[in-house]
Design an enzyme around this catalytic site. Structure first.
Site, short mmCIF file in Angstrom:
data_model
loop_
_atom_site.label_atom_id
_atom_site.label_comp_id
_atom_site.label_asym_id
_atom_site.label_seq_id
_atom_site.Cartn_x
_atom_site.Cartn_y
_atom_site.Cartn_z
N ASP A 105 2.11 -34.91 24.99
CA ASP A 105 1.03 -35.39 24.12
C ASP A 105 -0.08 -36.02 24.96
O ASP A 105 -0.14 -37.24 25.15
CB ASP A 105 1.57 -36.38 23.10
CG ASP A 105 2.53 -35.72 22.13
OD1 ASP A 105 2.43 -34.50 21.94
OD2 ASP A 105 3.38 -36.42 21.55
N GLU A 108 13.90 -35.78 23.78
CA GLU A 108 14.17 -36.59 24.98
C GLU A 108 15.59 -37.22 24.98
O GLU A 108 16.12 -37.40 26.09
CB GLU A 108 13.12 -37.69 25.11
CG GLU A 108 11.75 -37.21 25.52
CD GLU A 108 11.05 -36.44 24.39
OE1 GLU A 108 10.31 -35.50 24.70
OE2 GLU A 108 11.27 -36.78 23.22
N ASP A 131 11.03 -29.92 19.92
CA ASP A 131 10.26 -31.13 20.18
C ASP A 131 11.18 -32.34 19.99
O ASP A 131 12.31 -32.22 19.51
CB ASP A 131 9.07 -31.19 19.22
CG ASP A 131 8.00 -32.17 19.65
OD1 ASP A 131 7.88 -32.43 20.86
OD2 ASP A 131 7.28 -32.67 18.77
#
Length: 823
Positions: A507, A434, A431
């Site tokens: 999300d 990015e 997670d």
């Protein structure tokens, strides 16, 4: 711009100054800068041509263009503004050279023509326009509207690079990864810059992933463009000018692949020959997964596990979010919450649950923390241009970040999973990659990266950071698990990421709009080469009501990745959280997932081996029907099961479009004719599902987890058709790489009927032998009364018609031909 804002005028999105132009204006208005105005430069007429093998080099006297024949249907184009190409390296395309049969170059008065058996690339001499033509019909598929062009980037070096192509009046566009909003991209503008987009909205952009690949459909024919550039990139599909499609990037090389169809399916399959397919996942990964931020302490995890088993709701995996760690330090355990994780994971495994844990890229700056000490000692963390370490705040506080574009760092990171593997962790969820940084959003542009020896700033490496993180995770787990298939998830990625992990849409929010959006996103990801995708069932943030959660479970049953997930500040949402009748409905659909497991697994094999997308939107089924270019609710899972989710609150029916052919209502066996719409009843305990006539759907008995029961017989649900249809049924060990040595069983069923007979033929390839011996047949839709059944010319004595008027009988699994005769 500022004066307009001060005067209170609304600035429309389409009136905003593009970022590149805005940057130029800032340079020009800055009295202390030495930067010069940026001026676009265009290719002029072709002056020279040179051939080297399957490469053709064209020059206007300064710039050079390479046209490379990759295969009969794929041609690559590269631009070097001042004649010097960058090193030929790509994280997306491991190997460029494919199978080329024959090609030739012809010089005519107006253009050069490079032709394969299928397509011709024309390079127009006067203006350097590049045109791709289908040979058979001489149809122009893709044509430059302006020559390729560039602007010097005075601040960073290199160039902004641009390509502009004609956009035909009836042309529509699809793909581009996880973009939100409508399926059809026509009339929209996009940016690719991997972004932590918490609670993103409809049409919000950019999002988590960069997949610079799109499919154009014009005059019933399809082609693809893959713009292999890792910098911040942009796509405009007729928004600025309805007659133009353009793509450009803030740096790097203008390099793109033209991929010919003429069918959308062909384009996707050929794109996957470049970027790869997803490896076969462990079969348990296709089961139902339960997640929350976070389940802790151990008592809570055990309570969730018991909740599934005591209610007989199937589940294969339970997730541990960041709270399982000691102060959010990766590769550690909070011993207050989990005093003996190895024992807990073993006990969960004994009850059929796999444990999946989260690992983030941010490593806490703490000299007493062994991971940080190792990374610091070996110089594994990213540095900025003036040699300071890249530091930013994420969950552990002040962190440094590994440079996953360095192969040495990737190997180190992969080995860090050893303790987790040793104590029984079965899957890893990457997670925040990015990469996300609190406050700043992400890394500054001046962060340096190794880029596998090809060096670059974060401008170049940002969009591949997450992909290279999950690559190191996958490779490390594969080595540590000793021939067991890793299960990895990544939030961020770039084209080719499917070789290393699955994804979810990020999300999302507990709203009906997000249910619709997630349905479209998963279809879009599938046709963009990333097939193993799902949503946070129920929505990550916000509070779903019972109806919304139940409809989401139904959609999730036919998502390749089926996981419920929620934020810690929301009410818990397990399948039983809303009481009856919702618990029973949710259980029934999760059970359906497990019944259909052999079909789902076979579809995954068709993706891995042959490049077929798993989810197929209606436009892929019938691209010649322009109406399907705008239909986005329905899709097929594989090519046999059509899924029509209910996406409106309170709906008890919905209109369904069925593609051509005949389709069976999955629930009632009613036969409906395709190429038309039908009003289908859809009470809360039903979701419209249809099976293509002629299909053979293999089914297992319901299990509480994959592998719970020994398979004693496989049910084959067969749907009569008066035309020939082929179906596939794939089996293997389910968790090893033995399939790479042909230790698998691939069965092909051919079904064809008429008014007097139904014939079923089976052929088998591969070296794997399943343990069961029998098939249990259910044959629906027979137009005649059964008089006789033979299996390999031997009569079947025991058969009967059940309450739904389906024929039932059994045979040995190794049959070659079954014949069902009418009176």
């Amino acid at each position: 711009m500022e004066e307009q804002h001060e005067q209170g005028k609304e600035i429309k999105e389409e009136d905003k100054v593009p970022e590149i132009v805005e940057e130029t204006i800032q340079h020009l208005n800055n009295p202390v800068t030495d930067l010069k105005p940026i001026v676009k430069k265009y290719l002029s007429g072709v002056q020279k041509m040179k051939k080297e093998g399957n490469k053709f080099f064209f020059s206007d006297g300064d710039a050079r263009v390479e046209v490379r024949v990759v295969s009969d249907e794929i041609i690559r184009v590269r631009l070097a503004p001042h004649g010097v190409f960058l090193d030929d390296f790509s994280y997306a395309v491991p190997v460029v050279d494919q199978k080329v049969t024959t090609f030739k170059m012809t010089e005519l008065e107006d253009y050069y023509a490079i032709s394969t058996n299928t397509i011709t690339c024309k390079v127009r001499k006067a203006d350097f326009h590049i045109i791709f033509v289908e040979n058979q019909n001489q149809m122009v598929m893709s044509e430059d509207d302006a020559p390729m062009h560039w602007e010097e980037n005075v601040e960073f070096g290199g160039y902004y690079v641009y390509a502009t192509k004609k956009c035909q009046a009836e042309e529509n566009f699809f793909g581009l990864g996880d973009k939100s909003g409508n399926m059809n991209l026509r009339g929209r503008h996009f940016q690719n810059w991997n972004t932590d987009a918490y609670s993103f909205g409809w049409d919000q952009d950019p999002l988590y992933r960069t997949i610079p690949f799109y499919i154009g459909i014009n005059q019933q024919a399809a082609y693809g463009i893959f713009f292999d550039n890792t910098f911040r990139s942009y796509f405009d599909f007729g928004r600025e000018n309805q007659q133009k499609t353009s793509f450009w990037a803030d740096g790097g090389e203008l390099q793109y692949y033209y991929i010919h169809g003429p069918h959308m399916m062909d384009v996707v399959k050929r794109y996957q020959t470049l970027t790869g397919t997803h490896p076969m996942p462990p079969k348990w990964a296709l089961g139902y997964h339960q997640c929350r931020w976070s389940y802790y302490p151990e008592k809570k995890v055990k309570e969730i596990a018991d909740g599934f088993r005591s209610r007989n709701i199937p589940c294969d995996a339970i997730y541990l979010d960041i709270d399982y760690m000691d102060g959010y330090r990766c590769f550690t355990w909070n011993k207050n919450y989990f005093p003996d994780p190895k024992r807990m994971i073993r006990e969960l495994a004994n009850d059929g649950f796999k444990t999946v844990v989260m690992i983030d890229p941010g490593i806490k700056v703490d000299d007493n923390y062994w991971v940080f000490k190792e990374g610091k000692e070996h110089n594994y963390f990213c540095r900025r241009s003036d040699d300071y370490f890249m530091e930013g705040h994420v969950w552990p506080g002040r962190c440094q970040f590994p440079d996953f574009t360095n192969p040495v760092v990737r190997e180190w990171w992969g080995n860090l999973y050893k303790e987790l593997v040793d104590i029984g962790v079965a899957g890893v969820w990457n997670d925040m990659n990015e990469p996300a940084v609190f406050g700043a959003g992400t890394f500054p542009n001046d962060v340096r990266h190794n880029f596998d020896g090809y060096r670059g700033s974060h401008r170049k490496a940002h969009n591949v950071y997450g992909m290279q993180m999950v690559r190191s995770t996958y490779d490390g787990l594969k080595k540590l698990m000793r021939n067991k298939r890793p299960f990895t998830i990544t939030r961020a990625g770039y084209s080719g990421m499917q070789r290393y992990g699955c994804v979810w849409t990020g999300d999302n929010v507990a709203t009906w709009e997000h249910l619709k959006m997630g349905n479209i996103q998963c279809q879009r990801m599938s046709v963009s080469g990333v097939p193993f995708c799902g949503t946070d069932i129920g929505g990550f943030s916000g509070e779903p009501d019972a109806e919304l959660f139940t409809r989401w479970i139904q959609l999730g049953t036919f998502s390749p990745f089926m996981r419920a997930h929620s934020a810690g500040d929301t009410a818990e949402r397990e399948p039983w959280s809303f009481g009856e009748p919702y618990t029973s409905i949710n259980r029934a659909f999760i059970e359906l997932r497990y019944q259909l497991m052999p079909y789902l697994y076979s579809v995954f094999w068709e993706h891995h081996r042959y490049g077929f997308p798993i989810l197929r939107p209606l436009v892929m089924m019938e691209q010649e029907n322009v109406g399907n270019h705008y239909r986005q609710d329905e899709f097929t899972f594989g090519d046999k099961i059509l899924v029509c989710p209910v996406l409106e609150q309170g709906a008890t029916s919905r209109m369904v479009y069925l593609p051509k052919g005949k389709w069976y209502n999955f629930w009632t066996h009613e036969i409906l004719t395709g190429e038309s719409e039908h009003l289908i009843q859809a009470a809360l305990d039903h979701m419209p599902l249809f099976v293509r006539a002629g299909s053979v759907i293999p089914e297992y008995p319901v299990m509480q987890y994959v592998g719970e029961k020994n398979i004693e017989e496989v049910k084959l649900s067969i749907y009569y058709a008066d035309y020939e249809v082929n179906s596939f049924f794939y089996e293997d060990h389910g968790d090893t790489f033995a399939y790479e040595q042909d230790i698998y069983s691939e069965k092909k069923f051919s079904v064809k009927g008429d008014l007097q007979q139904l014939r079923i033929e089976q052929s088998i390839a591969g070296l794997y032998t399943p343990n069961y011996e029998l098939y249990d047949y259910t044959v629906a839709g027979l137009p005649f009364k059964v008089n006789k059944i033979t299996v390999d010319e031997k009569d079947v004595k025991d058969y009967y018609m059940d309450e739904r008027n389906c024929l039932r009988f059994r045979s040995n699994k190794n049959f070659m031909t079954v014949k069902i005769f009418g009176e």
